[in-house]
Design a protein around this motif. Sequence first.
Motif, mmCIF file in Angstrom:
data_model
loop_
_atom_site.group_PDB
_atom_site.id
_atom_site.type_symbol
_atom_site.label_atom_id
_atom_site.label_comp_id
_atom_site.label_asym_id
_atom_site.label_seq_id
_atom_site.Cartn_x
_atom_site.Cartn_y
_atom_site.Cartn_z
ATOM 1 N N THR A 94 0.829 -1.202 0.000
ATOM 2 C CA THR A 94 0.000 0.000 0.000
ATOM 3 C C THR A 94 0.865 1.254 0.000
ATOM 4 O O THR A 94 1.873 1.325 0.701
ATOM 5 C CB THR A 94 -0.918 0.022 1.231
ATOM 6 O OG1 THR A 94 -1.749 -1.127 1.205
ATOM 7 C CG2 THR A 94 -1.789 1.271 1.248
ATOM 8 N N ILE A 95 0.463 2.231 -0.807
ATOM 9 C CA ILE A 95 1.164 3.525 -0.866
ATOM 10 C C ILE A 95 0.408 4.534 -0.014
ATOM 11 O O ILE A 95 -0.816 4.682 -0.133
ATOM 12 C CB ILE A 95 1.291 4.014 -2.314
ATOM 13 C CG1 ILE A 95 2.206 3.054 -3.101
ATOM 14 C CG2 ILE A 95 1.850 5.438 -2.358
ATOM 15 C CD1 ILE A 95 2.366 3.429 -4.559
ATOM 16 N N TRP A 96 1.130 5.205 0.825
ATOM 17 C CA TRP A 96 0.558 6.178 1.767
ATOM 18 C C TRP A 96 1.012 7.577 1.365
ATOM 19 O O TRP A 96 2.211 7.867 1.300
ATOM 20 C CB TRP A 96 1.033 5.823 3.175
ATOM 21 C CG TRP A 96 0.768 6.844 4.239
ATOM 22 C CD1 TRP A 96 -0.332 7.619 4.380
ATOM 23 C CD2 TRP A 96 1.634 7.176 5.338
ATOM 24 N NE1 TRP A 96 -0.223 8.414 5.492
ATOM 25 C CE2 TRP A 96 0.983 8.155 6.100
ATOM 26 C CE3 TRP A 96 2.886 6.718 5.746
ATOM 27 C CZ2 TRP A 96 1.552 8.712 7.236
ATOM 28 C CZ3 TRP A 96 3.441 7.263 6.885
ATOM 29 C CH2 TRP A 96 2.776 8.246 7.624
ATOM 30 N N ASN A 97 0.062 8.461 1.095
ATOM 31 C CA ASN A 97 0.355 9.866 0.800
ATOM 32 C C ASN A 97 0.222 10.673 2.089
ATOM 33 O O ASN A 97 -0.809 10.604 2.762
ATOM 34 C CB ASN A 97 -0.615 10.401 -0.260
ATOM 35 C CG ASN A 97 -0.470 9.670 -1.585
ATOM 36 O OD1 ASN A 97 0.629 9.555 -2.123
ATOM 37 N ND2 ASN A 97 -1.579 9.160 -2.111
ATOM 38 N N PHE A 98 1.257 11.381 2.432
ATOM 39 C CA PHE A 98 1.262 12.072 3.719
ATOM 40 C C PHE A 98 1.725 13.527 3.574
ATOM 41 O O PHE A 98 2.330 13.912 2.564
ATOM 42 C CB PHE A 98 2.194 11.353 4.715
ATOM 43 C CG PHE A 98 3.617 11.256 4.261
ATOM 44 C CD1 PHE A 98 4.528 12.269 4.543
ATOM 45 C CD2 PHE A 98 4.059 10.150 3.544
ATOM 46 C CE1 PHE A 98 5.842 12.184 4.126
ATOM 47 C CE2 PHE A 98 5.374 10.057 3.126
ATOM 48 C CZ PHE A 98 6.271 11.062 3.418
ATOM 49 N N THR A 99 1.401 14.306 4.590
ATOM 50 C CA THR A 99 1.812 15.709 4.655
ATOM 51 C C THR A 99 2.305 16.017 6.061
ATOM 52 O O THR A 99 1.643 15.663 7.044
ATOM 53 C CB THR A 99 0.640 16.647 4.304
ATOM 54 O OG1 THR A 99 0.184 16.379 2.982
ATOM 55 C CG2 THR A 99 1.088 18.113 4.396
ATOM 56 N N ILE A 100 3.488 16.645 6.158
ATOM 57 C CA ILE A 100 4.028 17.071 7.444
ATOM 58 C C ILE A 100 4.187 18.595 7.406
ATOM 59 O O ILE A 100 4.922 19.125 6.577
ATOM 60 C CB ILE A 100 5.398 16.417 7.727
ATOM 61 C CG1 ILE A 100 5.283 14.891 7.713
ATOM 62 C CG2 ILE A 100 5.956 16.899 9.066
ATOM 63 C CD1 ILE A 100 6.617 14.172 7.883
ATOM 64 N N TYR A 101 3.476 19.264 8.280
ATOM 65 C CA TYR A 101 3.521 20.727 8.293
ATOM 66 C C TYR A 101 4.682 21.222 9.148
ATOM 67 O O TYR A 101 4.989 20.646 10.192
ATOM 68 C CB TYR A 101 2.200 21.292 8.814
ATOM 69 C CG TYR A 101 1.043 21.056 7.882
ATOM 70 C CD1 TYR A 101 0.758 21.970 6.873
ATOM 71 C CD2 TYR A 101 0.252 19.914 7.999
ATOM 72 C CE1 TYR A 101 -0.305 21.753 5.999
ATOM 73 C CE2 TYR A 101 -0.811 19.688 7.130
ATOM 74 C CZ TYR A 101 -1.078 20.614 6.130
ATOM 75 O OH TYR A 101 -2.114 20.401 5.259
ATOM 76 N N PHE A 102 5.318 22.295 8.700
ATOM 77 C CA PHE A 102 6.364 22.933 9.487
ATOM 78 C C PHE A 102 5.710 23.525 10.742
ATOM 79 O O PHE A 102 4.797 24.349 10.644
ATOM 80 C CB PHE A 102 7.053 24.017 8.668
ATOM 81 C CG PHE A 102 8.200 24.675 9.380
ATOM 82 C CD1 PHE A 102 9.223 23.919 9.938
ATOM 83 C CD2 PHE A 102 8.260 26.065 9.482
ATOM 84 C CE1 PHE A 102 10.282 24.524 10.583
ATOM 85 C CE2 PHE A 102 9.325 26.681 10.137
ATOM 86 C CZ PHE A 102 10.334 25.911 10.685
#
Length: 240
Positions: free
Chosen positions: A181-189
């Motif tokens: 499975t491919i996981w799309n993620f976002t990490i905010y500063f």
Amino acid sequence: MNKIRLLLFIFLMTSLGWILTGCSLLPQTSLEIVQYHLEKTVIDGKLTAQIVGVAGNDGSARLEYAEIEGNFYSQDSTLLATGFAKTISEEGESFTLDLGQIWNFTIPCPQSPVEPGYPSLKVLECVLLNDSTEAKLVGSAENDGNVTLAFVKLTGHFLDANGNELTPTGAVTTTDLEVGTIWNFTIYFPRYDVDLPQDGYVKIEDTDKDLQAAEAPSAADEVTHVTVKVETLRGSSVMP
């Protein structure tokens, strides 16, 4: 002489009758499975499955050895495992079954060898998106191991153009990430009081991955129904 011939004729006709009717002078081995059912129990915190049943010697010979085969199936009738009950005690000693004797048998579900789990997560993409309102690390990662990841935590680093890390770091988590499975993620500063330079960049190191593998299911978890059959019988005459 005529009497001898008559006795011989009677013997031959009797023997022929036995042959035609399927009878035999030899003792017959037979084992009837009276009943059986699937039983699941928890032992030392782990689920186990077994077949519990009753069989009886309904033949004309003492059974010196008997073996019953049990098959364990999943809901879609996939064969998960095969086990056996044998007339051998837990101490390793064999026992016989006399005519009419009842045998309470148990067939444990064999635990298939568990493939070693290799939790792994491959970061496919990791880029910085930076505008006048916010800075964030946007990326994707794939579970390239051989087990489901029950928990995943990724830590992202934000750096300026000279490679100086800006603190603190940001992080993101997910759960139950299956193999492939491919996981799309976002990490905010995480700091709003600091402007991240437009020429800055981001990175995620291998040491920034916190991975926890899910426990692999056992055959006992998936068993829904079972079948049994008599596999091997060895008998002997009950005559002294």
